[in-house]
Design a protein around this motif. Structure first.
Motif, short mmCIF file in Angstrom:
data_model
loop_
_atom_site.label_atom_id
_atom_site.label_comp_id
_atom_site.label_asym_id
_atom_site.label_seq_id
_atom_site.Cartn_x
_atom_site.Cartn_y
_atom_site.Cartn_z
N MET A 168 1.71 -0.68 13.32
CA MET A 168 0.72 -0.86 12.21
C MET A 168 1.50 -0.69 10.73
SD MET A 168 -1.70 2.29 11.54
CE MET A 168 -2.35 2.63 13.38
N PRO A 169 0.96 -1.46 9.70
CA PRO A 169 1.71 -1.22 8.44
C PRO A 169 1.62 0.45 7.92
CG PRO A 169 0.01 -2.64 8.36
CD PRO A 169 -0.44 -2.17 9.47
N LYS A 170 2.77 0.67 7.21
CA LYS A 170 2.68 2.02 6.67
C LYS A 170 1.86 2.25 5.21
CE LYS A 170 7.33 3.25 8.18
NZ LYS A 170 8.73 3.42 7.87
N ARG A 171 1.88 0.90 4.61
CA ARG A 171 1.22 1.02 3.38
C ARG A 171 0.50 -0.02 2.86
NH1 ARG A 171 4.60 1.00 -1.49
NH2 ARG A 171 3.08 2.17 -2.56
N VAL A 172 -0.72 -0.39 2.77
CA VAL A 172 -1.69 -1.37 2.61
C VAL A 172 -2.20 -1.62 1.26
CG1 VAL A 172 -1.98 -2.17 4.98
CG2 VAL A 172 -3.63 -0.57 3.81
N LYS A 173 -2.43 -2.80 0.82
CA LYS A 173 -3.32 -2.74 -0.48
C LYS A 173 -4.69 -2.46 -0.32
CE LYS A 173 -3.04 -5.22 -4.89
NZ LYS A 173 -2.71 -6.28 -5.46
N TYR A 174 -5.23 -3.06 0.53
CA TYR A 174 -6.73 -2.91 0.88
C TYR A 174 -7.03 -2.35 2.46
CZ TYR A 174 -6.94 -5.10 -3.46
OH TYR A 174 -6.99 -5.52 -4.71
N ARG A 175 -7.60 -1.46 2.64
CA ARG A 175 -7.68 -0.87 3.96
C ARG A 175 -8.51 -1.92 4.98
NH1 ARG A 175 -7.72 4.39 5.01
NH2 ARG A 175 -8.34 4.86 3.21
N TRP A 211 -5.31 -3.46 14.92
CA TRP A 211 -4.41 -4.16 13.90
C TRP A 211 -3.84 -5.57 14.75
CZ3 TRP A 211 -3.65 -3.14 8.76
CH2 TRP A 211 -4.26 -1.84 8.43
N GLU A 271 -1.38 4.23 4.41
CA GLU A 271 -1.71 4.75 3.23
C GLU A 271 -2.23 3.47 2.23
OE1 GLU A 271 0.75 5.91 -0.97
OE2 GLU A 271 1.91 5.78 1.06
N VAL A 272 -3.19 3.69 1.53
CA VAL A 272 -4.00 2.48 0.66
C VAL A 272 -3.12 2.87 -0.58
CG1 VAL A 272 -6.16 1.44 0.17
CG2 VAL A 272 -5.86 2.64 2.44
N ILE A 273 -2.66 1.62 -1.09
CA ILE A 273 -2.14 1.67 -2.48
C ILE A 273 -3.18 1.71 -3.47
CG2 ILE A 273 -0.61 0.45 -4.07
CD1 ILE A 273 0.34 -0.80 -1.56
N THR A 274 -4.32 0.93 -3.40
CA THR A 274 -5.50 0.82 -4.50
C THR A 274 -6.27 1.86 -4.25
OG1 THR A 274 -6.43 -0.66 -3.11
CG2 THR A 274 -4.86 -1.64 -4.80
#
Lengths: 139, 227
Positions: free
Chosen positions: A4-11, A94, B204-207
């Protein structure tokens, strides 16, 4: 552990639509043999992991397995016996979006016969019809 | 069958361009192609799909093409395939002289099993094709690289490859071609550990808004006042 991604912009993401064929990631780039999808589907992180385990158990440390897809799309699901509404549900899994022509797995450093048998085992774990392809030497 | 030695590929000049016309050509068993080079005008042609595919399968690069009755020497510059990599959909051909030097990508063929394989070593190919410069008539079909003597933690670089006579290396001499090493063993978690790991892991959610110090208390206070 499933990918799964480590960081995402939107959950949470919208479901979206998949159209057309693969215009990139549709040739063997790293290994010598590849497993190409012939259908369009979501491939879950668990299915990718199952494919990786099937290949690595069969190869017994020989050869190298490359995974060309990554599950970067989150899929939500409401719990059972829940009324509709109350917002979007929690992330359940995911997935990777796979289009016809996408090369999902590659194997290198082993013979063609072994690669064929290893890829057949991986193909059984995939939710799509697959075919074995070899690296193209042109140009 | 197309004979490898003597083959003259016939091509017809095509006036009609565009994807609909190209699709119709492909349906009729032809491949749209473009010929360019030598500071002449580019020429759009149509080739026989069966004959051209045979040539590609034979590993031939230099073609004798008869375009509307006029013979020309052409080199295959680029080949485009469909989404499954089965059918050729377009090709680029470049005009060449037989004495001309050209830069081409030649596939590498690794021969033999490495000596390090007995100790658990695995070959990792870093480069599949080598860029070389040579005359058009001297282009090798493939370059053989013997890996028999490779032990664990040994590598072959581009400079180590023995090239045929008249062929010059263009790829950087320091480029790694193939290496032999013991694969890293990733220990798979035991069933009990796996269950523990699969729990609340999320990215981790950036926004995402991070609460500042004292924000929670300030947010909770007005609700109480409303009641």
């Amino acid at each position: 552990m499933a990918m799964m991604p480590k960081r995402v912009k939107y959950r949470k993401s919208q479901r979206g639509k998949m159209k057309g064929n693969a215009t990139r990631q549709n040739y063997v780039a790293f290994g010598e043999y590849g497993l190409q999808s012939l259908e369009m589907s979501w491939v879950t992180a668990r299915q990718i992991e199952a494919g990786r385990v099937a290949a690595s158990h069969f190869l017994h440390k020989s050869g190298k397995v490359y995974i060309r897809i990554f599950p970067c799309k989150s899929i939500t699901k409401k719990p059972l016996e829940t009324r509709m509404g109350k917002g979007k549900a929690e992330v359940e899994q995911w997935v990777a979006c796979v289009r016809p022509g996408t090369v999902m797995f590659e194997i290198g450093g082993i013979g063609g016969d072994v690669a064929k048998r290893a890829m057949a085992r991986v193909a059984h774990k995939m939710p799509v019809k697959c075919r074995l392809i070899t690296r193209r030497h042109t140009g | 069958m197309v004979s490898k030695a003597e083959l003259i590929l016939k091509a017809q000049t095509r006036q009609e361009r565009g994807k609909k016309r190209s699709a119709k050509l492909r349906k009729d068993g032809k491949i749209p192609a473009i010929i360019y080079g030598h500071k002449q005008e580019p020429q759009a042609v149509a080739l026989n799909e069966h004959d051209f595919t045979e040539i590609i399968h034979h590993g031939k690069r230099l073609l004798d093409v008869e375009i509307d009755g006029k013979a020309e020497k052409l080199l295959i510059k680029d080949v485009q395939y469909d989404y499954l990599g089965k059918r050729i959909i377009h090709t680029d051909l470049i005009r060449v002289d037989l004495s001309e030097k050209v830069k081409v990508q030649v596939p590498l063929v690794f021969k033999g099993a490495p000596a390090g394989a007995a100790e658990g070593g695995v070959l990792e190919e870093h480069l599949a094709q080598l860029e070389v410069e040579c005359t058009v008539t001297e282009i090798p079909e493939a370059i053989d690289v013997s890996v028999k003597a490779m032990k664990i933690d040994e590598s072959i670089y581009a400079r180590d490859i023995v090239l045929p006579a008249g062929v010059k290396l263009v790829t950087g001499s320091e480029v790694l071609v193939i290496a032999c090493h013991v694969p890293l063993v990733i220990e798979e978690p035991v069933a009990a550990e796996a269950v523990a790991v699969e729990g609340p892991v999320s990215p981790e959610v950036i926004t995402e808004r991070k609460p500042k110090e004292g924000e929670e208390e300030a947010g909770a206070a007005p609700e109480k006042e409303k009641k």
